[in-house]
Design a protein around this motif. Structure first.
Motif, PDB file in Angstrom:
ATOM      1  N   ILE A 104       0.879  -1.106   0.107  1.00  0.00           N
ATOM      2  CA  ILE A 104      -0.534  -0.489   0.165  1.00  0.00           C
ATOM      3  C   ILE A 104       1.038   1.004   0.276  1.00  0.00           C
ATOM      4  O   ILE A 104       1.993   0.879   0.008  1.00  0.00           O
ATOM      5  N   GLY A 105       0.051   2.466  -0.593  1.00  0.00           N
ATOM      6  CA  GLY A 105       0.797   3.472  -0.562  1.00  0.00           C
ATOM      7  C   GLY A 105       0.932   3.986   1.511  1.00  0.00           C
ATOM      8  O   GLY A 105      -0.049   4.356   2.079  1.00  0.00           O
ATOM      9  N   LEU A 106       1.027   5.398   1.415  1.00  0.00           N
ATOM     10  CA  LEU A 106       0.612   6.361   2.187  1.00  0.00           C
ATOM     11  C   LEU A 106      -0.761   6.239   2.609  1.00  0.00           C
ATOM     12  O   LEU A 106      -1.589   6.831   3.617  1.00  0.00           O
ATOM     13  N   ALA A 107      -2.097   6.340   1.456  1.00  0.00           N
ATOM     14  CA  ALA A 107      -3.007   6.786   1.373  1.00  0.00           C
ATOM     15  C   ALA A 107      -3.299   5.697   1.978  1.00  0.00           C
ATOM     16  O   ALA A 107      -4.445   5.756   3.168  1.00  0.00           O
ATOM     17  N   ALA A 114      -8.447   4.623  -0.657  1.00  0.00           N
ATOM     18  CA  ALA A 114      -6.570   3.485  -1.202  1.00  0.00           C
ATOM     19  C   ALA A 114      -6.497   2.303  -1.559  1.00  0.00           C
ATOM     20  O   ALA A 114      -7.202   1.276  -0.746  1.00  0.00           O
ATOM     21  N   GLY A 115      -6.344   1.615  -2.727  1.00  0.00           N
ATOM     22  CA  GLY A 115      -6.361   0.483  -2.505  1.00  0.00           C
ATOM     23  C   GLY A 115      -4.927  -0.669  -2.812  1.00  0.00           C
ATOM     24  O   GLY A 115      -3.852  -0.148  -1.924  1.00  0.00           O
ATOM     25  N   ILE A 116      -5.056  -2.171  -3.141  1.00  0.00           N
ATOM     26  CA  ILE A 116      -3.741  -3.090  -3.089  1.00  0.00           C
ATOM     27  C   ILE A 116      -3.146  -2.969  -4.422  1.00  0.00           C
ATOM     28  O   ILE A 116      -3.406  -3.786  -5.101  1.00  0.00           O
ATOM     29  N   TYR A 141       0.721   7.507  -4.274  1.00  0.00           N
ATOM     30  CA  TYR A 141       0.368   7.402  -2.821  1.00  0.00           C
ATOM     31  C   TYR A 141      -0.705   6.430  -2.660  1.00  0.00           C
ATOM     32  O   TYR A 141      -1.309   5.743  -1.659  1.00  0.00           O
ATOM     33  N   GLY A 142      -1.246   5.273  -4.032  1.00  0.00           N
ATOM     34  CA  GLY A 142      -1.943   3.775  -3.131  1.00  0.00           C
ATOM     35  C   GLY A 142      -3.331   4.854  -3.379  1.00  0.00           C
ATOM     36  O   GLY A 142      -3.641   3.968  -2.126  1.00  0.00           O
ATOM     37  N   ILE A 143      -3.703   4.614  -4.571  1.00  0.00           N
ATOM     38  CA  ILE A 143      -5.014   5.666  -4.859  1.00  0.00           C
ATOM     39  C   ILE A 143      -6.101   4.812  -5.544  1.00  0.00           C
ATOM     40  O   ILE A 143      -5.241   5.168  -6.565  1.00  0.00           O
ATOM     41  N   ASP A 144      -7.884   5.221  -5.407  1.00  0.00           N
ATOM     42  CA  ASP A 144      -7.938   4.334  -6.545  1.00  0.00           C
ATOM     43  C   ASP A 144      -8.257   5.131  -7.875  1.00  0.00           C
ATOM     44  O   ASP A 144      -8.415   6.183  -7.233  1.00  0.00           O
TER      45      ASP A 144
END
Ligand code: SF4
Length: 667
Positions: free
Chosen positions: A191-194, A202-204, A394-397
């Motif tokens: 994952i990212g910071l989000a 936040a996604g994987i 950032y690890g977001i959708d």
């Protein structure tokens, strides 16, 4: 913590009278491992559990196995608390030579919707889990400090994420650093910071791909897990190697015979549909106010191919086609920004050493082109590419992010919210600076990010006057197909178990894209319902086997069934309507899970804008969306559900869902 102790003890063992339950000898030769790995993050203990073959016989694997495992979590648990589980799931074809099966899924309780969540992604971690000997890995509890979990065949080790210097980093950096540290034979999901800061979008991430929808990365962050690494060395057998080889050959031949799988997807990726979706006024534009975007030709597949996916243009460096392992299609594209920010550019500090400080993405895919393009009034490819990069960083959708930004842009245009509400950011359609700033807020949860990073429903709660602009179902933002000129998608968004999901039954492929001879986009009668039920059944089959959705653009369900049978030795799909019955079984369980968790029939409803506002131009202009109630009632009847959408006891019995399993639903 070393090798887990083997244990069994599933709380529910269904009847073994079903004809496809294998003998123990058959099970040893199946691509189903029959085991899952439990990892307790609080105690650092791990253990194996044998899953009765009858569970697979009933529910296949993937999504079906996922809902079976999720039903064991306590009713009403906090999605971001220790009682929720994060389930990394595989399917019966994962780890085999079946085409396009290099995938994995996540199943959990969604922090965005409060209900069932499944999300899928390409990624070698799926095959790695299978090669390590498991059908699923379940993360329980919460780690006291942020951890990296390393699974090496049956061995589980915990490493402090801070000591490995990966806390706060982007998924791509995490992947590169951890595989450099532990070895490139490991597959990684991170994952990212989000996700660390519990943004609900936040996604994987795995191998530059993302299981993005519904906040799976948020759940992983809440468990204090930054990454999971898996290495597996055990072969994945198939039940009948010769027959499986033939089935795989036939499947590959069919996949390679489809117009879309041979030409459109390899050439233009999923972006190949932008022009068609726009021409039919189904392309969501400016927060779903319209279905047609004047700038679509600037962000369609041809334009990306000409300017970004053409290796001659980009100097042959990390651009062009790529594919998942064993893929027979190759829809993926790598694009590199033309105007690189430079390593010390203060206006774009997100570039990282691991990518030579280059802005590079896998994509953009259609859904991102809609969400960070037409939906926010952006026809600038370079801006779209960089926005996509920031989301990955950032690890977001990207879907939810673009729908959030579209809502804020419209709210600002209408004077409902202003700069003071958004830390000085003044959103306007297509404005690059605002787009990047808002993505940073969503990704970091800083300042106004603490609200907008929780999605459009949270924004509507914070600023109630924006509620009519919130495009979501059950808290999950709408994807890229406007139902006003593809009404089957309205039913799709409304009844999908995870909220607004286009893959539940992708009727737009027929209504807007003309596949299978096309169908009247306005129709809401029995013919549309039949189409819907067929597509819904195929999607459930894909999700339970965890193969690529695009394979069905070439092969049909029967080829997939043949692969499953020869790989597992189980004849899951015998008799008339068996594929539909599988979908009915899995969807009855996810529906009952959602009701158990407090959702009601009222949550299965479209946003007011779709129901009350009409397009100003195009074929749907001035045409109101009809009352959904008759179509919903017909759907419930076909599914054997009550008038308020609840599967009846008779339906559950007919589907083989025993009272013991029902106890998990209503303990
Ligand atoms: S078609 Fe695309 S997403 Fe599907 S397996 Fe191939 S490269 Fe991966």
């Amino acid at each position: 913590m070393g090798t887990p102790s083997a244990s069994s003890g599933a709380p529910w063992t269904p009847s073994r009278s079903r004809r496809c339950v294998p003998t123990s000898e058959q099970q040893g030769k199946s691509s189903i491992r029959g085991k899952i790995l439990h990892v307790d993050l609080g105690t650092r203990a791990s253990r194996e559990e044998s899953i009765p073959a009858s569970v697979h016989a009933l529910l296949v694997g993937g999504k079906g196995l996922g809902i079976y495992l999720l039903l064991r979590t306590p009713r009403g648990c906090n999605p971001l608390g220790p009682e929720n589980d994060l389930i990394l799931i595989t399917g019966p074809l994962t780890g085999t030579m079946a085409p396009c099966a290099c995938k994995f899924g996540i199943v959990t309780k969604s922090p965005a919707t409060g209900g069932f969540l499944d999300a899928y992604s390409s990624g070698k971690i799926g095959p790695a889990i299978k090669h390590a000997g498991y059908d699923a890995v379940i993360l329980h509890g919460v780690a006291p400090t942020q951890q990296v979990i390393v699974i090496d065949d049956g061995r589980v080790d915990f490493h402090d994420a801070g000591s490995l210097a990966v806390s706060g980093l982007a998924p791509l950096q995490v992947d590169a650093r951890l595989r450099k540290r532990f070895g490139h034979e490991y597959a990684c999901a991170s994952i990212g910071l989000a996700g660390e800061r519990e943004s609900l979008v936040a996604g994987i991430f795995a191998d530059q791909r993302c299981a993005g929808r519904g906040g799976g990365g948020t759940v992983m962050g809440s468990k204090n897990v930054k990454a999971v690494l898996v290495k597996g060395t055990r072969p994945v057998p198939v039940a009948d190697p010769e027959a499986f080889k033939t089935a795989a050959w036939i499947a590959r031949r069919y996949i390679r015979s489809g117009e879309s799988t041979v030409r459109a997807l390899p050439l233009l990726g999923t972006a190949n549909i932008v022009d068609t979706i726009n021409a039919t006024h189904v392309l969501p534009t400016r927060n779903f106010q319209a279905g047609h975007f004047a700038g679509a030709s600037e962000i369609d597949g041809e334009s990306w191919r000409e300017h970004y996916w053409n290796e001659a243009v980009t100097g042959g460096r990390r651009s062009g086609n790529i594919a998942c392992q064993h893929c027979a299609i190759s829809c993926s594209k790598i694009a590199r920004a033309k105007e690189q920010p430079g390593r010390d550019d203060p206006s774009f500090p997100e570039t990282v050493q691991e990518l030579d400080h280059q802005v590079v993405i896998d994509g953009p895919e259609y859904e991102t082109i809609f969400s960070l393009g037409s939906n926010i009034g952006n026809a600038d490819r370079e801006v779209l590419l960089k926005a996509n990069y920031l989301c990955d960083h950032y690890g977001i959708d990207t879907i939810s992010t673009g729908v959030i930004i579209g809502m804020l842009m419209e709210a600002a245009e209408k004077g409902i919210i202003g700069k003071d509400d958004l830390d000085g950011i003044a959103p306007s359609w297509g404005d690059a600076v605002a787009i990047f700033q808002l993505i940073r807020k969503i990704g970091t949860m800083d300042g106004c990010g603490a609200t907008i990073g929780k999605g459009v429903r949270a924004i509507a709660r914070r600023w109630p006057a924006t509620a009519p602009l919130a495009m979501h179902v059950k808290g999950l933002e709408l994807p890229g197909y406007d139902p006003r000129h593809a009404r089957g998608m309205g039913l799709c968004y409304a009844v999908s178990d995870r909220g607004a999901c286009h893959l539940h039954a992708f009727t737009a492929s027929v209504e807007a894209m003309g596949n299978a001879g096309g169908m009247d986009p306005f129709d809401m009668g029995q013919r549309k319902l039949d189409l819907f039920l067929t597509l819904q059944a195929e999607s459930a089959l894909v999700d339970s086997s965890i193969t690529c959705f695009f394979t069905l653009n070439g092969m049909q369900a029967k080829e997939l069934v043949s692969l499953l049978r020869t790989a597992t030795g189980l004849d899951f799909f015998k008799g008339q309507d068996s594929v539909r019955k599988h979908a009915a079984r899995v969807l009855a369980l996810t529906r009952l899970y959602n009701y158990r968790e407090g959702l009601t029939a009222n949550d299965y409803a479209l946003p007011g804008r779709i129901l009350k506002e009409t397009h100003a131009t195009g074929p749907a202009s001035g045409i109101a969306f009809p009352d959904m109630a008759p179509l919903l009632a017909a759907y419930y009847k076909e599914m054997g559900w009550s008038s308020d959408g609840k599967p009846t006891p008779a339906t559950l019995a007919a589907l083989g869902i025993t009272p013991a399993l029902q106890d998990l639903i209503e303990p």
